[in-house]
Structure formats: C-alpha cells, structure tokens
Design a protein around this motif. Structure first.
Motif, PDB file in Angstrom:
ATOM      1  N   PHE A 161      -4.185  13.326  -5.756  1.00 52.33           N
ATOM      2  CA  PHE A 161      -5.643  13.374  -5.824  1.00 52.33           C
ATOM      3  C   PHE A 161      -6.147  14.752  -6.239  1.00 52.33           C
ATOM      4  CE2 PHE A 161      -5.326   9.433  -3.381  1.00 52.33           C
ATOM      5  CZ  PHE A 161      -6.298   8.671  -4.015  1.00 52.33           C
ATOM      6  N   ILE A 220      -3.611   4.428  -9.617  1.00 54.86           N
ATOM      7  CA  ILE A 220      -3.800   4.809  -8.213  1.00 54.86           C
ATOM      8  C   ILE A 220      -4.438   3.654  -7.443  1.00 54.86           C
ATOM      9  CG2 ILE A 220      -5.129   6.325  -6.684  1.00 54.86           C
ATOM     10  CD1 ILE A 220      -4.677   8.561  -8.722  1.00 54.86           C
ATOM     11  N   SER A 260       3.603  11.395   3.315  1.00 57.52           N
ATOM     12  CA  SER A 260       2.527  10.588   2.742  1.00 57.52           C
ATOM     13  C   SER A 260       1.311  11.459   2.418  1.00 57.52           C
ATOM     14  CB  SER A 260       2.134   9.478   3.714  1.00 57.52           C
ATOM     15  OG  SER A 260       1.139   8.645   3.151  1.00 57.52           O
ATOM     16  N   TYR A 315      -2.003   1.040  -6.495  1.00 53.23           N
ATOM     17  CA  TYR A 315      -1.136   1.377  -5.369  1.00 53.23           C
ATOM     18  C   TYR A 315      -1.838   1.205  -4.023  1.00 53.23           C
ATOM     19  CZ  TYR A 315       2.309   3.236  -8.618  1.00 53.23           C
ATOM     20  OH  TYR A 315       3.253   3.348  -9.600  1.00 53.23           O
ATOM     21  N   ASN A 358      -0.103  12.292  -1.431  1.00 51.21           N
ATOM     22  CA  ASN A 358      -1.470  11.877  -1.752  1.00 51.21           C
ATOM     23  C   ASN A 358      -2.355  13.067  -2.097  1.00 51.21           C
ATOM     24  OD1 ASN A 358      -2.158   8.806  -1.274  1.00 51.21           O
ATOM     25  ND2 ASN A 358      -0.587   9.335   0.230  1.00 51.21           N
ATOM     26  N   PRO A 362       0.453   4.674   0.275  1.00 48.42           N
ATOM     27  CA  PRO A 362       0.388   5.644   1.373  1.00 48.42           C
ATOM     28  C   PRO A 362       1.014   5.115   2.664  1.00 48.42           C
ATOM     29  CG  PRO A 362      -1.693   5.622   0.188  1.00 48.42           C
ATOM     30  CD  PRO A 362      -0.880   4.485  -0.345  1.00 48.42           C
ATOM     31  N   ASN A 377       0.875  -1.182   0.000  1.00 42.71           N
ATOM     32  CA  ASN A 377       0.000   0.000   0.000  1.00 42.71           C
ATOM     33  C   ASN A 377       0.904   1.221   0.000  1.00 42.71           C
ATOM     34  OD1 ASN A 377      -1.370   2.294   1.740  1.00 42.71           O
ATOM     35  ND2 ASN A 377      -3.026   1.120   0.798  1.00 42.71           N
TER      36      ASN A 377
END
Length: 433
Positions: free
Chosen positions: A356, A391, A348, A394, A352, A336, A334
């Motif tokens: 986004f 995304i 992190s 991930y 992110n 993040p 993962n």
C-alpha cells in the motif's frame, strides 16, 4: 537514496540480452509458465550483475528482508512441516525478483513496452476461452513435445464459465482484470500497435466480453473500477454519474432495500445470471455459512488469534479448516488473513504496508498529482489501476497461488517503484487533487 544508483542501472542495461529475455518472458507468461520462467531467470541474473553491493541501498528492500527472516523462523516452528518450507517459494524468490528487475521497467518507454506485451500475450487466453465456450474446444493441447500444455476444458471450468488456458475461471478473471486497463489506455492514447486505435479497441471489447463470461464478480467490479481511473479525474464529473445511471437497474435488482414491485421490474431487465450471481441467491438453500467467504474469514481470524506471532505455517488453513468445519477450502480467500495464518500478524502487516505504500506514494506523486504533466501519464494511470485491481482481488480470493498471476503482481509493483523514482527525479512535488 542516491539518484545516480538508478541512473547507472539505466545506462548499464539499456541494450543487453537481459532486456530481450525480459520481453520474451512477459509475452510468454500467460501461455507457458515454464518458457516464461526460463527467459525471466536470465533477465533476473542479468539484472543482478554488478549490483549485489547495492541491494542494501534500496530502502524498499528492508521490509522484505525482515519478512524473510520472520518467515524462516516461522518455518522452523511451524505445524505444517515441509509444506511450510515449500510455501516460501510463493514469496521469498519474488523479493529478489522485485529488486533484480528494476532496470527493465525503469523508464516510461519500457513500461509501455511491457504493457503492450502483456496485452498481446493474453490473446491466446482470449482465443481459447471463447473457443471452449462457443466451439466446444477441449484440451489438453501440447506443443513442442509437451513443453507447452494447455488444459482447455470444454464449456469452461467450472462449466459455463470462461477459463481459457488457465485452470479455473477465477484465475483467468484475475489475469484479464490485471491487464485490461492497458487495452483501455491504448484506445485513448495508442501505443500497442503504433498509433492504431482499431486493434486496441477490438482487444478491449474482447477483454471485457471475456471478463464478463468468467462469471467472476471480481472481474465485473474490475470493469467498473477501471473505467474512471484510467480515463482520469477530468472525466469523473460526467463519467461516474453516467455509470451510476447505467448500473442503477443492477443495484435495484440486487439490494433488498427497494420496493418489491420496483425490484421485480429491475430483475426483468437485468439477466438472471447477473443479479443472482451478485446476490448469491443461487446458493440460498444449498450453501452453509461455513462455505461462504464470511464463514471462512471467521475461522481464519480465530486461527490468527490462536497463533498470532509466527503463524501455523504455509497451507495450514487447508489442513485445519476441514477439521473444524467438515468442509474443504484450499485457502482463506483473503491474502492478509492467509499471511496472518501462515506466517503471523507481523509478516501480514509488513507485506501490506509495503504494497500500500507503493500504491499510495506513486499515486500522490504522479497519478493524482495536478503538477504532473508527463506525456505518458495515461499509461502510468493504467499501470496503477491494474495494481489496485489485483489488490482488490486479493481481498476475496488468492490468485497468486497461480505463479503467473504472482509474477504479474510483482511486475506491477516493480513498475510502481520505478514510477516513484521517475517522479522524484523530475522534482514533481506532491499536490492533492
């Protein structure tokens, strides 16, 4: 930002060696990382000339600069020594990459060309993948005295799963999933080979078949997610119900909430390899909790809370996880969480928010905006969909440790940034669906 900033870029780099090298680098990316890097490095240098003083005028660079400082401070205080510094190469060079390659994706025409090259450059992945499964092909194959080496495993890696010229089936699945929306877009609105739909359709079928044969649940999900997003919201009233009907037997076969008799009937229709893979029943008696994604994420969260601000350093999970569980995993599956472990919560969050924000703003301005009548909107939808698919990858895996997937991801993010500029320059206001 001053709009003239980007307009000047477009004029300065319209016909130069940088654009040619960028195209060659994109085309060679899946086949030869080394050759691709050489071409892309020339494009990076060319894309940076006469722009050094303008770097600070691009506000999207600000969070990346802050992340760089935080990562550097974290490396000084890391618990993984030199590994922490080597881990920076997965991130910091790509912050320059994000800025320097803007000129090559600035216009819709250039993004279309890039999308075409990504699809055509993936043909060796498809050929080697089908060859290893159906013809027993085995590498390594060397070209140009070892300059290009393809490590093709007979029967796939792991055995029975299509991996092609990549090292592992999940990496292949990430690449194919990130590119396949462009095949679908070209079938709907031809652009890969002129106005020909036959070749894009053949490639589309090959992509979907290869994605299924990777036996990657993420790849299967990418097919389901990509169809309605690329085709567009006008089709959702009939496409989504149709997809639900088609996938209903799979849903019944996997979820344990249905009557036993009905579920057994569904499982007799759906191939065992599909419903067992989705329900993880093949590991029910052999896989410990610590070996599952949830088990890994639990350990990852604990590690983040132990050192929340600057993290442990890159590759910390692969070192600490075996000490605490007795099992080895190279990463936390993962992104993040992996960033939080390696570099801290702030890094992190910033990464992110950056990703986004690009995804949401480009979506609101263009992809899902009823006021947008751009003729190339379907290519932009495919571009946006490819980014979203990666995304999602991930969330349960980290394919960026293969630098080719990392570069693909950053190319897609650059395209989103350029889309936002295009939409703003056309004075398209935001209007929700």
């Amino acid at each position: 930002m001053n709009n003239a900033y980007f307009l000047n870029l477009k004029n300065n780099f319209l016909d130069n060696i940088g654009w040619s090298c960028f195209q060659l680098g994109v085309f060679c990316l899946p086949s030869s990382a080394f050759i691709s890097y050489l071409f892309l490095f020339v494009a990076l240098v060319n894309g940076s000339i006469k722009r050094r003083d303008l770097y600070w005028r691009e506000y999207w660079n600000y969070p990346l600069v802050l992340v760089t400082f935080l990562m550097l401070i974290g490396c000084i205080r890391s618990h993984t020594g030199s590994l922490a510094w080597f881990g920076l190469f997965n991130w910091v060079p790509f912050f320059w990459f994000f800025w320097a390659l803007h000129p090559y994706l600035l216009t819709p025409e250039r993004r279309i060309k890039c999308a075409s090259l990504l699809v055509l450059g993936s043909i060796p992945v498809l050929i080697t993948g089908f060859g290893q499964l159906w013809l027993g092909w085995e590498g390594p194959w060397e070209v140009f005295d070892g300059l290009i080496i393809w490590f093709v495993s007979p029967g796939g890696e792991p055995l029975g799963r299509l991996s092609g010229l990549f090292d592992y089936a999940n990496i292949t699945a990430a690449w194919l999933s990130g590119v396949w929306p462009f095949c679908l877009a070209s079938v709907l609105h031809p652009f890969i080979v002129g106005r020909n739909r036959v070749i894009p359709f053949v490639l589309l079928v090959a992509f979907i078949a290869a994605m299924i044969l990777t036996n990657s649940r993420n790849a299967w999900g990418a097919i389901v997610l990509g169809l309605p997003l690329v085709i567009g919201s006008a089709s959702w009233s009939w496409l989504i119900p149709l997809m639900l009907i088609c996938f209903l037997p799979v849903i019944i076969a996997v979820l344990p909430v249905f009557d036993f008799g009905i579920q057994q009937f569904a499982r007799s229709i759906v191939p065992d390899s599909v419903w067992m893979r989705l329900s993880d029943m093949q590991f029910v008696d052999t896989r410990s909790f610590e070996a599952t994604r949830i088990g890994q994420w639990k350990v990852a969260v604990n590690l983040i809370f132990e050192k929340p601000w600057l993290g442990w350093g890159a590759a910390a999970f692969s070192i600490i996880y075996p000490l605490r569980t007795g099992l080895f995993h190279g990463h936390s599956h993962n992104l993040p969480l992996e960033l939080g472990i390696s570099h801290g919560i702030l890094v992190s969050l910033l990464i992110n928010i950056f990703v986004f924000s690009l995804l949401i703003i480009s979506g609101l301005y263009g992809i899902f905006n009823r006021l947008n009548s751009t003729k190339n909107i379907i290519v932009d939808r495919a571009w946006w969909t490819s980014t979203l698919i990666l995304i999602c990858f991930y969330a349960t895996d980290i394919p960026l440790f293969d630098s080719r997937i990392n570069i693909l991801g950053w190319i897609l993010l650059i395209g989103l940034r350029c889309m936002i500029y295009n939409y703003k320059s056309q004075n398209i206001s935001i209007k929700k669906i």
